[in-house]
Enzyme design. Sequence first.
Site, PDB file in Angstrom:
ATOM      1  N   GLY A 127      43.982  23.764  10.742  1.00  0.00           N
ATOM      2  CA  GLY A 127      42.542  23.737  10.175  1.00  0.00           C
ATOM      3  C   GLY A 127      42.686  22.560   8.832  1.00  0.00           C
ATOM      4  N   GLY A 129      44.004  19.153   8.147  1.00  0.00           N
ATOM      5  CA  GLY A 129      44.649  17.786   8.295  1.00  0.00           C
ATOM      6  C   GLY A 129      44.701  16.875   7.500  1.00  0.00           C
ATOM      7  N   PHE A 154      52.789  20.550  12.674  1.00  0.00           N
ATOM      8  CA  PHE A 154      53.224  19.112  13.102  1.00  0.00           C
ATOM      9  C   PHE A 154      54.365  18.802  11.897  1.00  0.00           C
ATOM     10  CE2 PHE A 154      48.794  18.110  14.543  1.00  0.00           C
ATOM     11  CZ  PHE A 154      48.857  18.239  15.648  1.00  0.00           C
ATOM     12  N   THR A 156      57.608  17.712  10.543  1.00  0.00           N
ATOM     13  CA  THR A 156      59.168  16.812  10.803  1.00  0.00           C
ATOM     14  C   THR A 156      59.997  17.558  10.378  1.00  0.00           C
ATOM     15  OG1 THR A 156      57.700  14.768  10.531  1.00  0.00           O
ATOM     16  CG2 THR A 156      60.011  14.458  10.526  1.00  0.00           C
ATOM     17  N   GLY A 337      54.842  -8.770  30.010  1.00  0.00           N
ATOM     18  CA  GLY A 337      54.426  -8.542  31.267  1.00  0.00           C
ATOM     19  C   GLY A 337      54.854  -7.339  31.844  1.00  0.00           C
ATOM     20  N   GLU A 361      51.043  11.050   7.388  1.00  0.00           N
ATOM     21  CA  GLU A 361      51.067  10.657   5.947  1.00  0.00           C
ATOM     22  C   GLU A 361      49.518   9.962   5.542  1.00  0.00           C
ATOM     23  OE1 GLU A 361      54.195   9.508   3.741  1.00  0.00           O
ATOM     24  OE2 GLU A 361      55.663  10.328   5.063  1.00  0.00           O
TER      25      GLU A 361
HETATM   26  C1  LIG Z   1      54.743  13.325  14.790  1.00  0.00           C
HETATM   27  C2  LIG Z   1      53.949  14.012  13.637  1.00  0.00           C
HETATM   28  C3  LIG Z   1      54.715  14.343  12.430  1.00  0.00           C
HETATM   29  C4  LIG Z   1      54.119  14.729  11.189  1.00  0.00           C
HETATM   30  N1  LIG Z   1      54.795  15.151  10.225  1.00  0.00           N
HETATM   31  C5  LIG Z   1      54.409  16.089   9.111  1.00  0.00           C
HETATM   32  C6  LIG Z   1      55.107  16.449   8.157  1.00  0.00           C
HETATM   33  O1  LIG Z   1      56.314  16.379   8.066  1.00  0.00           O
HETATM   34  N2  LIG Z   1      54.427  17.300   7.234  1.00  0.00           N
HETATM   35  C7  LIG Z   1      52.987  17.491   7.061  1.00  0.00           C
HETATM   36  O2  LIG Z   1      52.484  18.020   6.319  1.00  0.00           O
HETATM   37  N3  LIG Z   1      52.187  17.015   8.177  1.00  0.00           N
HETATM   38  C8  LIG Z   1      52.711  16.235   9.148  1.00  0.00           C
HETATM   39  N4  LIG Z   1      52.180  15.579  10.075  1.00  0.00           N
HETATM   40  C9  LIG Z   1      50.569  16.021  10.290  1.00  0.00           C
HETATM   41  C10 LIG Z   1      50.028  14.516   9.959  1.00  0.00           C
HETATM   42  O3  LIG Z   1      49.958  14.220   8.580  1.00  0.00           O
HETATM   43  C11 LIG Z   1      48.237  14.845  10.508  1.00  0.00           C
HETATM   44  O4  LIG Z   1      48.263  14.815  11.839  1.00  0.00           O
HETATM   45  C12 LIG Z   1      47.424  13.955   9.677  1.00  0.00           C
HETATM   46  O5  LIG Z   1      47.247  13.824   8.267  1.00  0.00           O
HETATM   47  C13 LIG Z   1      45.873  13.878  10.349  1.00  0.00           C
HETATM   48  O6  LIG Z   1      45.523  15.206  10.453  1.00  0.00           O
HETATM   49  P1  LIG Z   1      44.981  16.062  11.735  1.00  0.00           P
HETATM   50  O7  LIG Z   1      46.028  15.688  13.008  1.00  0.00           O
HETATM   51  O8  LIG Z   1      44.545  17.269  11.613  1.00  0.00           O
HETATM   52  O9  LIG Z   1      43.760  14.933  12.286  1.00  0.00           O
HETATM   53  P2  LIG Z   1      42.244  15.300  11.711  1.00  0.00           P
HETATM   54  O10 LIG Z   1      42.176  15.268  10.094  1.00  0.00           O
HETATM   55  O11 LIG Z   1      41.351  16.427  12.328  1.00  0.00           O
HETATM   56  O12 LIG Z   1      41.572  13.801  12.153  1.00  0.00           O
HETATM   57  C14 LIG Z   1      41.239  13.462  13.462  1.00  0.00           C
HETATM   58  C15 LIG Z   1      40.436  12.205  13.339  1.00  0.00           C
HETATM   59  O13 LIG Z   1      39.094  12.363  12.463  1.00  0.00           O
HETATM   60  C16 LIG Z   1      39.464  11.313  11.555  1.00  0.00           C
HETATM   61  N5  LIG Z   1      38.777  11.677  10.394  1.00  0.00           N
HETATM   62  C17 LIG Z   1      38.886  13.031   9.736  1.00  0.00           C
HETATM   63  N6  LIG Z   1      38.398  13.126   8.487  1.00  0.00           N
HETATM   64  C18 LIG Z   1      37.450  12.168   8.255  1.00  0.00           C
HETATM   65  C19 LIG Z   1      36.584  11.459   7.584  1.00  0.00           C
HETATM   66  N7  LIG Z   1      36.340  12.446   6.473  1.00  0.00           N
HETATM   67  N8  LIG Z   1      36.152  10.297   7.579  1.00  0.00           N
HETATM   68  C20 LIG Z   1      36.461   9.694   8.640  1.00  0.00           C
HETATM   69  N9  LIG Z   1      37.428   9.888   9.719  1.00  0.00           N
HETATM   70  C21 LIG Z   1      37.893  11.024   9.385  1.00  0.00           C
HETATM   71  C22 LIG Z   1      40.875  10.957  11.207  1.00  0.00           C
HETATM   72  O14 LIG Z   1      41.118   9.713  10.636  1.00  0.00           O
HETATM   73  C23 LIG Z   1      41.222  10.844  12.859  1.00  0.00           C
HETATM   74  O15 LIG Z   1      41.146   9.823  13.401  1.00  0.00           O
HETATM   75  C24 LIG Z   1      52.638  14.887  11.154  1.00  0.00           C
HETATM   76  C25 LIG Z   1      51.972  14.558  12.218  1.00  0.00           C
HETATM   77  C26 LIG Z   1      52.716  14.199  13.539  1.00  0.00           C
HETATM   78  C27 LIG Z   1      51.839  13.809  14.772  1.00  0.00           C
END
Ligand SMILES: Cc1cc2nc3c(=O)[nH]c(=O)nc-3n(C[C@H](O)[C@H](O)[C@H](O)COP(=O)(O)OP(=O)(O)OC[C@H]3O[C@@H](n4cnc5c(N)ncnc54)[C@H](O)[C@@H]3O)c2cc1C
Length: 377
Positions: A127, A129, A154, A156, A337, A361
Site C-alpha cells: 500500500g 509505493g 518488490f 531487490t 527488424g 527508485e
Molecule cells: C524489480 C523491482 C525492484 C524493486 N526494488 C526495490 C527495492 O529494492 N526496495 C524498495 O523499497 N522498493 C523496490 N521496488 C519498488 C519500486 O520502487 C516501486 O514499485 C515504485 O516506487 C512504484 O511504486 P508502485 O509499484 O507501488 O506503483 P504506484 O505508486 O501504485 O504507481 C502506479 C502508477 O501511478 C503513478 N502515480 C502514483 N502516484 C502518482 C501521483 N501522485 N501523480 C501522478 N502519478 C502517480 C506512478 O507514477 C505509476 O505510473 C522495486 C520494484 C521493482 C518492480
Amino acid sequence: MLFKKEHILLQKAVRDFVKKELDTLPAEMDKTGVMPRELMDKLARYKFISTIVPKEYGGAGADYVSYAIVMEEISRKCCSTGTFVTAGSSLVALPIMNFGTDAQKEKYLKPLALGEQIGAFALTEPGAGSDAGAQQAEAVLDGDNYILNGRKCFITNAPICDFAIVIAMTDKSKGVRGTSAFIVESSWEGFSHGAHEDKMGIRGTETSDLVFQNVVVPKENLIGKEGMGFKIAMNTLEAGRIGVAAQALGVAQGALDEAIKYTKQRIQFGKPLSKFQNTQFTIADMETKVCAARLLVYDTAEKKDAHMKIEKEGSMAKYYAAEVANEVAYKALQLHGGYGYIKDYPIERMYRDARILSIYEGTSQVQQMVIAASVLR
Ligand SMILES: Cc1cc2nc3c(=O)[nH]c(=O)nc-3n(C[C@H](O)[C@H](O)[C@H](O)COP(=O)(O)OP(=O)(O)OC[C@H]3O[C@@H](n4cnc5c(N)ncnc54)[C@H](O)[C@@H]3O)c2cc1C
C-alpha cells in the site's frame, strides 16, 4: 564534461572487467534468473560494489563521478548486474554511511563493502509505493528491543540478503515523522521472504516480498534516531538516483551500440541498413539523446562531489536517462527488424531490462513531481 585522469583509468578498468567477466553471463542470468556468486565476489574484489564507501570500511573511497562511471559501463552490457551494484552500493550502504554509528559501520558496512554480506533496502509496501510515507510496517519498543511486524514488497536481493535496512512506523500519530530505519538480520526469527518474482526484465536480480513477524530488533540496530526513517530513506534515494540515472545511461548506450553494429552489417535492397537515411536520422537522434543524458548524469555527480544540492538535478537525470533508455532500446529493436524480437540478439533482453528504469527508485512521474516542486517553489 571532461574526465580527470583517474576517471579515464577507472573507465578503462571497468570496460576491461565487463569484457572479461560479462561476456555470455547477461544472457545466461536472464534465462536462469540467478546471478552467480562468483560474479558478486569479483565485483566486490574490484571494489565496484563499494565505489563511494570510505576506505576505512573496505570501500574504494572514490567520488560520485567514479560511481557513475562504474554504473554506466556495467549497465551498458548488463542491466541486472547494474541493479545488483546500485542496490548494495547506494541503497544499503548510504543509510549506514550517512547516519550509522561507528559500531554499525564496522558490523554491517564493512562486510557489505567487502562482499562478505549482501544487503537489501526495504521501503516499498503493497500500500506504499509512490506514496512511500503511507507505511504500515510497525516497530514497537519493548525494553531494549523493538518488535517489528509488517510486509515489504518488490525488494531487490530480498531472497539472498544477510540483512535489510527496513523502514517502519515507530509512532503512527506522527505520520512520516513517526517512521524509523532499522538494520534487520535475515537469520533472526520471524524474518522471511516470499517467492522470487517472475519479472519481465532484470531477471538476473532476485526480487521478493519480505515479511516480519514479531522480529526482535535490538535497540542498537536503530539507524539515527526514532522519527528519522523517512528522512534517511529520502536522503538515500536522492543520492542513489545518480546510480540509477547512470545505469539508465549505460542501458541506452548499450542499445545504441547494438543498433550501430547491426545496421552496419545487415544488407537489404543491396546495401547495409546504415546507408538508408531513415537509419541515419534515427541513429543521430539516439546519439544526441544519449549524449544529453550523459551530460545530466555527470553534471549531477560532479555537483554531488562538490557538496551542492542535487534534489532537482538527480530527479532530472534519473527521469531523462530512464526515458531515453526506453526510447533508444525501442528504436534499436526496431532497427533490428524481426531479428530484434528473437532472443538470439541481446537487444530483446535490453529492451525488457530498460522498462524497470522508469519505475523503480521513484517512477518518472514521481521525478516530475520533484522537479516541478523545485521549479515552482
Ligand atoms: C524489480 C523491482 C525492484 C524493486 N526494488 C526495490 C527495492 O529494492 N526496495 C524498495 O523499497 N522498493 C523496490 N521496488 C519498488 C519500486 O520502487 C516501486 O514499485 C515504485 O516506487 C512504484 O511504486 P508502485 O509499484 O507501488 O506503483 P504506484 O505508486 O501504485 O504507481 C502506479 C502508477 O501511478 C503513478 N502515480 C502514483 N502516484 C502518482 C501521483 N501522485 N501523480 C501522478 N502519478 C502517480 C506512478 O507514477 C505509476 O505510473 C522495486 C520494484 C521493482 C518492480
